[in-house]
Scaffold this active site. Structure first.
Site, PDB file in Angstrom:
ATOM      1  CG  PHE A  36      -1.966  -1.063   1.223  1.00 44.45           C
ATOM      2  CD1 PHE A  36      -2.448  -1.593   0.027  1.00 44.45           C
ATOM      3  CD2 PHE A  36      -2.486  -1.562   2.418  1.00 44.45           C
ATOM      4  CE1 PHE A  36      -3.407  -2.592   0.021  1.00 44.45           C
ATOM      5  CE2 PHE A  36      -3.444  -2.560   2.414  1.00 44.45           C
ATOM      6  CZ  PHE A  36      -3.904  -3.081   1.218  1.00 44.45           C
ATOM      7  CG  HIS A  37       0.775   3.641  -3.174  1.00 45.42           C
ATOM      8  ND1 HIS A  37      -0.360   4.325  -3.552  1.00 45.42           N
ATOM      9  CD2 HIS A  37       0.956   2.683  -4.117  1.00 45.42           C
ATOM     10  CE1 HIS A  37      -0.818   3.828  -4.689  1.00 45.42           C
ATOM     11  NE2 HIS A  37      -0.052   2.816  -5.049  1.00 45.42           N
ATOM     12  N   GLY A  39      -2.135   6.300  -2.393  1.00 44.64           N
ATOM     13  CA  GLY A  39      -3.202   6.137  -3.396  1.00 44.64           C
ATOM     14  C   GLY A  39      -4.209   5.093  -2.934  1.00 44.64           C
ATOM     15  CG  HIS A  40      -3.036   0.930  -2.586  1.00 41.41           C
ATOM     16  ND1 HIS A  40      -1.663   0.856  -2.625  1.00 41.41           N
ATOM     17  CD2 HIS A  40      -3.484   0.213  -3.634  1.00 41.41           C
ATOM     18  CE1 HIS A  40      -1.299   0.115  -3.665  1.00 41.41           C
ATOM     19  NE2 HIS A  40      -2.379  -0.285  -4.302  1.00 41.41           N
ATOM     20  CD  GLN A  64      -4.333  -7.991 -12.783  1.00 44.04           C
ATOM     21  OE1 GLN A  64      -5.121  -8.335 -11.921  1.00 44.04           O
ATOM     22  NE2 GLN A  64      -3.674  -6.852 -12.704  1.00 44.04           N
ATOM     23  CE  LYS A 152      -0.192   4.864 -11.536  1.00 41.96           C
ATOM     24  NZ  LYS A 152      -0.250   3.430 -11.545  1.00 41.96           N
ATOM     25  CD  GLN A 156      -7.551  -2.125 -12.790  1.00 37.60           C
ATOM     26  OE1 GLN A 156      -6.701  -2.972 -13.035  1.00 37.60           O
ATOM     27  NE2 GLN A 156      -7.571  -1.455 -11.660  1.00 37.60           N
ATOM     28  CB  SER A 188       2.842   3.196  -9.062  1.00 40.08           C
ATOM     29  OG  SER A 188       3.049   1.861  -9.453  1.00 40.08           O
ATOM     30  NE  ARG A 190       4.114  -3.381 -12.139  1.00 35.69           N
ATOM     31  CZ  ARG A 190       2.864  -3.794 -12.270  1.00 35.69           C
ATOM     32  NH1 ARG A 190       1.872  -2.951 -12.092  1.00 35.69           N
ATOM     33  NH2 ARG A 190       2.594  -5.055 -12.587  1.00 35.69           N
TER      34      ARG A 190
END
Ligand code: AMP
Length: 290
Positions: A36-37, A39-40, A64, A152, A156, A188, A190
């Site tokens: 998590f960051h 955004g989540h 995915q 973002k 999706q 993100s 990532r």
């Protein structure tokens, strides 16, 4: 605040959801791949206000990922995630294993045909089939009244909305604006792959959005000219390789030649080994709508 409940079995999650429904509770689901960051957390905080029981799922979905795409090296830290989710008041953290989600013999998939094809679907033709399939499964297990998705991942979001409509699912889909770092980089999981130099190059996506805004507001509407300009800006940063820069209709994702009304600018750029995404909906006056 009550303690967060960690659920790892599909059966347990399903009966818990059934019990919530019997008590007349409104269930909100935020599907994630974890690590998590902010955004989540923003999606979760929004979810708290949209219902009575907030369920967050963590599932790194093997469907995915492509062959070499790092399913195994995707960042994971359940203990940290659990603590963060508890702090924002999540009621249930649903963390099924791959074996729970895809037991032997699994062979049914959901395909949202047209919306899955452009943008990320070109370099990742398997991606949205994996997303739609896992999200439908999560919807059936968690039985939410509301599902929250980040803009973002704009494509999706559209794919899920289309699936819900086409398959008559009685679920409200809410899109949450992109949460950014103070300097504009879209958050993100990532981003942990980026070295400090690469991180600066990853900022080129947000810089490109701002450049597009500026150019459009000064009267440049021709997409070919806009794309050329943004490409040059991004490639002036080291370690960048463009997957796509596209201006498309924000509902159909079909390419446009001119910015005449709300238009989605979607960007995917490799920065070193990471693939960074960003997007914005911009109108013909150069105003960013989301
Ligand atoms: P992920 O764990 O990356 O699959 O993301 C889980 C959910 O959080 C998806 O709906 C994403 O679109 C959303 N999300 C991820 N990053 C952000 C962000 N920076 N701002 C808003 N939503 C996000």
């Amino acid at each position: 605040m009550s303690e967060i409940r960690l659920v790892q079995s599909v059966k347990e999650m399903s009966s818990l959801a059934e019990a919530f429904r019997k008590e007349g509770k409104r269930i909100v689901l935020v599907p994630t791949m974890g690590y998590f960051h902010q955004g989540h957390l923003a999606l979760m905080k929004a979810g708290k206000n949209l219902g009575d029981k907030l369920v967050v799922s963590i599932f790194v979905n093997p469907l995915q990922f492509g062959m070499k795409e790092g399913f195994y090296r995707y960042p994971r830290d359940l203990e940290r995630d659990q603590k963060m989710a508890e702090d924002v008041g999540v009621d249930v953290l649903f963390v099924p294993s791959s074996e729970e989600m895809y037991p032997q013999g699994f062979q049914t998939y959901v395909e949202v045909e047209k919306l899955s094809k452009p943008l990320c679907g070109i370099s990742r033709p398997w991606l949205f089939r994996g997303v739609a399939t896992v999200v439908l499964k999560l919807f059936n297990i968690v039985k939410p009244h509301v599902g929250i998705f980040g803009l973002k991942d704009y494509q999706q979001f559209l794919v899920i909305k289309r699936m819900v409509k086409d398959l008559n699912l009685d679920i409200e889909i809410v899109g949450h604006p992109t949460v950014r770092e103070p300097d504009g980089l879209a958050m993100s999981s990532r981003n942990v792959y980026l070295s400090p130099e690469e991180r600066d190059s990853a900022l080129s996506l947000y810089r490109a959005i701002l450049r597009a805004k500026e150019l459009i507001s000064s009267g440049v509407k021709d997409v070919a000219i806009l794309k050329e300009n943004l490409e040059e800006l991004i490639l002036s940063h080291p370690y960048t390789r463009i997957d796509y820069i596209e201006f498309v209709d924000p509902e159909t994702l079909e390419s446009v030649k001119e910015v005449k009304g709300p238009t989605l600018l979607a960007l995917a750029v490799y920065v070193g080994l990471a693939r960074v995404l960003d997007n914005a909906v911009i109108n013909e006056r150069g105003e960013i709508l989301s």
